[in-house]
Write a protein that holds these residues in place. Sequence first.
Motif, short mmCIF file in Angstrom:
data_model
loop_
_atom_site.label_atom_id
_atom_site.label_comp_id
_atom_site.label_asym_id
_atom_site.label_seq_id
_atom_site.Cartn_x
_atom_site.Cartn_y
_atom_site.Cartn_z
N PHE A 46 0.83 -1.19 0.00
CA PHE A 46 0.00 0.00 0.00
C PHE A 46 0.87 1.25 0.00
CE2 PHE A 46 -2.60 3.35 1.81
CZ PHE A 46 -3.83 3.14 1.20
N MET A 78 2.14 1.91 -3.42
CA MET A 78 1.11 2.45 -4.31
C MET A 78 0.92 3.95 -4.07
SD MET A 78 -1.79 -0.59 -4.62
CE MET A 78 -1.78 -1.18 -2.93
N VAL A 79 0.98 4.35 -2.79
CA VAL A 79 0.86 5.78 -2.47
C VAL A 79 2.03 6.55 -3.09
CG1 VAL A 79 0.82 7.49 -0.63
CG2 VAL A 79 -0.43 5.34 -0.35
N CYS A 119 -4.06 4.12 7.27
CA CYS A 119 -4.47 2.81 6.76
C CYS A 119 -3.74 1.76 7.58
CB CYS A 119 -4.14 2.66 5.28
SG CYS A 119 -4.61 1.05 4.60
N ARG A 163 -5.56 -3.57 -2.46
CA ARG A 163 -5.61 -2.94 -3.79
C ARG A 163 -6.94 -2.24 -4.02
NH1 ARG A 163 -3.23 -7.94 -5.28
NH2 ARG A 163 -5.25 -8.68 -6.05
N TRP A 207 -7.09 1.05 -2.11
CA TRP A 207 -6.34 2.12 -2.76
C TRP A 207 -7.08 2.66 -3.97
CZ3 TRP A 207 -3.56 5.99 -2.22
CH2 TRP A 207 -2.81 6.55 -3.25
N GLN A 215 -8.07 6.53 -4.60
CA GLN A 215 -7.73 7.25 -5.83
C GLN A 215 -8.97 7.83 -6.52
OE1 GLN A 215 -5.42 4.09 -7.86
NE2 GLN A 215 -3.74 5.57 -7.93
#
Length: 534
Positions: free
Chosen positions: A426, A429-430, A496, A509, A512, A516
């Motif tokens: 995570f 991804m950020v 999170c 996923r 996230w 987004q």
Amino acid sequence: MAPPSHCHINSNNNGVHLNGTAAVPAETETVPPLLGSRLLDAEEFRRQGHQVVDFIADYYASMEDYPVHPNVTPGFLRRQLPLDAPSRPKPDAFAAALRDVHDLILPGATHWQSPRHFAHFPASSSTVGALGEALAAGINVVPFTWAASPAATELEMVVVDWLGKALHLPRGLLFCGGGGGTLLGTSCEAILCALVAARERKLVEIGSRRIGDLVVYCSDQTHFAVHKAARIAGIHRDNCREIATCLGGMFALSPADLQAAMQVDVDAGLVPLFLCATIGTTQTTAVDPIRELCAIAATHGVWVHVDAAYAGSALVCPEFRHVMDGAEAVDTFSMNAHKWLLANNDCCALWARKPSLLTAALGTEQEYILKSAAADGHDDVVDYKDWSMTLTRRFRSLKLWLVLRCYGVEGLRDHVRAHVGMAASFENMVKTDARFEVVVPRHFALVCFRLLSPEKLGGEKTANELNRRLLEEVNATSSGPYMSSAKVGGIYMLRCAIGSTLTEERHVREAWKVVQDRAASLLCKMEIIYSVLA
């Protein structure tokens, strides 16, 4: 907001079936008088026990169908339940109660075991943990002294050493090394017990009349339990030093600032008493430097307690052992096995380097009814009533013993590492989305992040409000994740926290993706407003 329609109880024709339609008892019966052994009838217990186990199993099987957080208003449940308890039960009382759990209570619950629950910290559950709770409740002993339940007392002594070794705690905190531990309900209790022991030790040195001179130290990131404990222990409100932290120091307590604060108090004629250091603070999981803080505390004779309520579980993994460097010098150490080690609420472990200081502060002269000739002459007998605030206590060690036996230390490591790995994913991804930033480096399985506010939309001046609105929109997504927030150093951020037993990579996923999408929608709305105003 109704619960999943397919949730049911399969009790082999001896109970109720909840399949989206009104449930009915298997047969009509007359309620016998609630006398004597009828209240613990083995066959009745077996029949109703099957109903409950099936209910819980179906609940977990359908967990993903529930919104994580209910859309209800205060008073929603009170309006649906009678004002008074029934004077006599109806023939189908247990079945009816289970229907109400399904139809009234679950729709208004926050589902902490949901794989999409990323708020706060986890309250981890497991099959063995839940059944251990049931087993302890069924046996229902009250182990306040060794004599009151020898097996429960000695199992607790064994299991706290097992857990301490699994967490790589210093030997001096364990029974096998001259220390010892106990199991309490929460870290709030542990901190209070440690503070009272510290107070009593210090007052023996300086005299009880100087209780108003005692000072407690923590950082501005320390859990509020320290302040509550200080009030209960009689520490003056003005004598709680909350030392400021900063983003540059990753919100950890600065040894230099602690030393300066203690010296100011000493110069003013006050008496430094107690320091609560934290491994894994609530808001950002900051880690205080234990070794350096202990060295400063030692120069003033200050008791050091380490609160590792959340992150203590991570110590089961050798790769996290460094966060407690210097812990051999602490006086007490606590962590919550119910947060991340599959032990179900509640299960807090407290260890003390010198248990005699706990019993000196919290012990009582035993009344005749509490004494046992079998314990006479045995110096190693533990009466756990003298280790905490309460006399009545739960058989928590049975549950924790079962968890350790059935999952093993390696199994617990796998569990923690899986969540840490998901949190790392995570975090990555950020980092790969230029619209966001990770506010503080991730230590364990909590990611603190925020949406950056474009300069033309106000930049830092509007960043906090932007992220408040983002969190509201994320949490308002009915099938989406449930997250929480923190405001540290003036920065509002989303949290999170990955730790639900049921969480898988796909849930992370999906979470996230919701963040987004909501961010894109929010920024678009702000762009429109900006263009109109411009």
